[in-house]
Design a protein around this motif. Structure first.
Motif, PDB file in Angstrom:
ATOM      1  N   GLU A   1       0.836  -1.209   0.000  1.00  0.00           N
ATOM      2  CA  GLU A   1       0.000   0.000   0.000  1.00  0.00           C
ATOM      3  C   GLU A   1       0.870   1.258   0.000  1.00  0.00           C
ATOM      4  O   GLU A   1       1.790   1.401   0.805  1.00  0.00           O
ATOM      5  CB  GLU A   1      -0.921   0.016   1.211  1.00  0.00           C
ATOM      6  CG  GLU A   1      -1.888   1.180   1.191  1.00  0.00           C
ATOM      7  CD  GLU A   1      -2.891   1.144   2.327  1.00  0.00           C
ATOM      8  OE1 GLU A   1      -3.452   2.198   2.618  1.00  0.00           O
ATOM      9  OE2 GLU A   1      -3.097   0.058   2.921  1.00  0.00           O
ATOM     10  N   GLY A   2       0.598   2.124  -0.953  1.00  0.00           N
ATOM     11  CA  GLY A   2       1.342   3.369  -1.080  1.00  0.00           C
ATOM     12  C   GLY A   2       2.626   3.244  -1.872  1.00  0.00           C
ATOM     13  O   GLY A   2       3.328   4.232  -2.088  1.00  0.00           O
TER      14      GLY A   2
ATOM     15  N   THR B   1       1.386  -7.563  -3.136  1.00  0.00           N
ATOM     16  CA  THR B   1       1.246  -7.717  -1.687  1.00  0.00           C
ATOM     17  C   THR B   1       2.466  -7.132  -0.991  1.00  0.00           C
ATOM     18  O   THR B   1       3.449  -6.764  -1.633  1.00  0.00           O
ATOM     19  CB  THR B   1       1.133  -9.208  -1.305  1.00  0.00           C
ATOM     20  OG1 THR B   1       2.383  -9.857  -1.605  1.00  0.00           O
ATOM     21  CG2 THR B   1       0.000  -9.899  -2.046  1.00  0.00           C
ATOM     22  N   ASP B   2       2.421  -7.108   0.329  1.00  0.00           N
ATOM     23  CA  ASP B   2       3.576  -6.694   1.121  1.00  0.00           C
ATOM     24  C   ASP B   2       4.758  -7.602   0.783  1.00  0.00           C
ATOM     25  O   ASP B   2       4.573  -8.754   0.363  1.00  0.00           O
ATOM     26  CB  ASP B   2       3.266  -6.801   2.617  1.00  0.00           C
ATOM     27  CG  ASP B   2       2.165  -5.851   3.061  1.00  0.00           C
ATOM     28  OD1 ASP B   2       1.699  -5.026   2.243  1.00  0.00           O
ATOM     29  OD2 ASP B   2       1.777  -5.942   4.241  1.00  0.00           O
TER      30      ASP B   2
END
Length: 138
Positions: free
Chosen positions: A30-31, A82-83
């Motif tokens: 995210e980001g 994903t992370d």
């Protein structure tokens, strides 16, 4: 990380594990996306590259030596949404040899091979980096 590498901190890079001979870092998806919805390559590079410094700080005498990066090559082998987690290690023989050389010469090179994986354990990238520890200036 906020004071030593502000750009990595802004990406959300975090040290997940750090002990003699082993380092792992994570970064959120995210980001950190790019124009087609996967984690930006510079973020992938960063989460792997910082491991050379983390390994140095946890494996060598940080009161006497500081790490620097000399060269890092990256091979992107997948894309991530994903992370991410990056991991790298140094074996005990390498740690002892690098420390002895740094003690004798004031600096010593070491190689770090890192692997970056997504949340499913799929390999996203591999790096091969040449790092160095040097004696702190007096």
């Amino acid at each position: 990380m906020a004071t030593t590498i502000p750009a990595a901190h802004q990406m959300g890079v975090r040290i997940a594990e750090s002990r003699r001979g082993f380092a792992a870092a994570t970064v959120p998806a995210e980001g950190n996306g790019n124009h087609f919805g996967v984690v930006y390559g510079g973020v992938v590079f960063t989460v792997a590259e910082i491991l050379g410094g983390i390994l140095a700080l946890s494996s060598f005498d940080a009161t006497r030596f500081f790490p620097l990066v000399k060269q890092v090559d990256i091979k992107f082998v997948g894309m991530a949404t994903t992370d991410l987690r990056a991991e790298a290690s140094l074996d005990e023989d390498t740690i002892v040899a690098v420390q002895a050389e740094a003690d004798a010469k004031g600096k010593a090179d070491y190689i770090v091979e890192a692997v970056v994986t997504d949340a499913g354990g799929n390999v996203v990238a591999k790096t091969h980096g040449q790092y160095q520890i040097r004696t702190h200036p007096s």
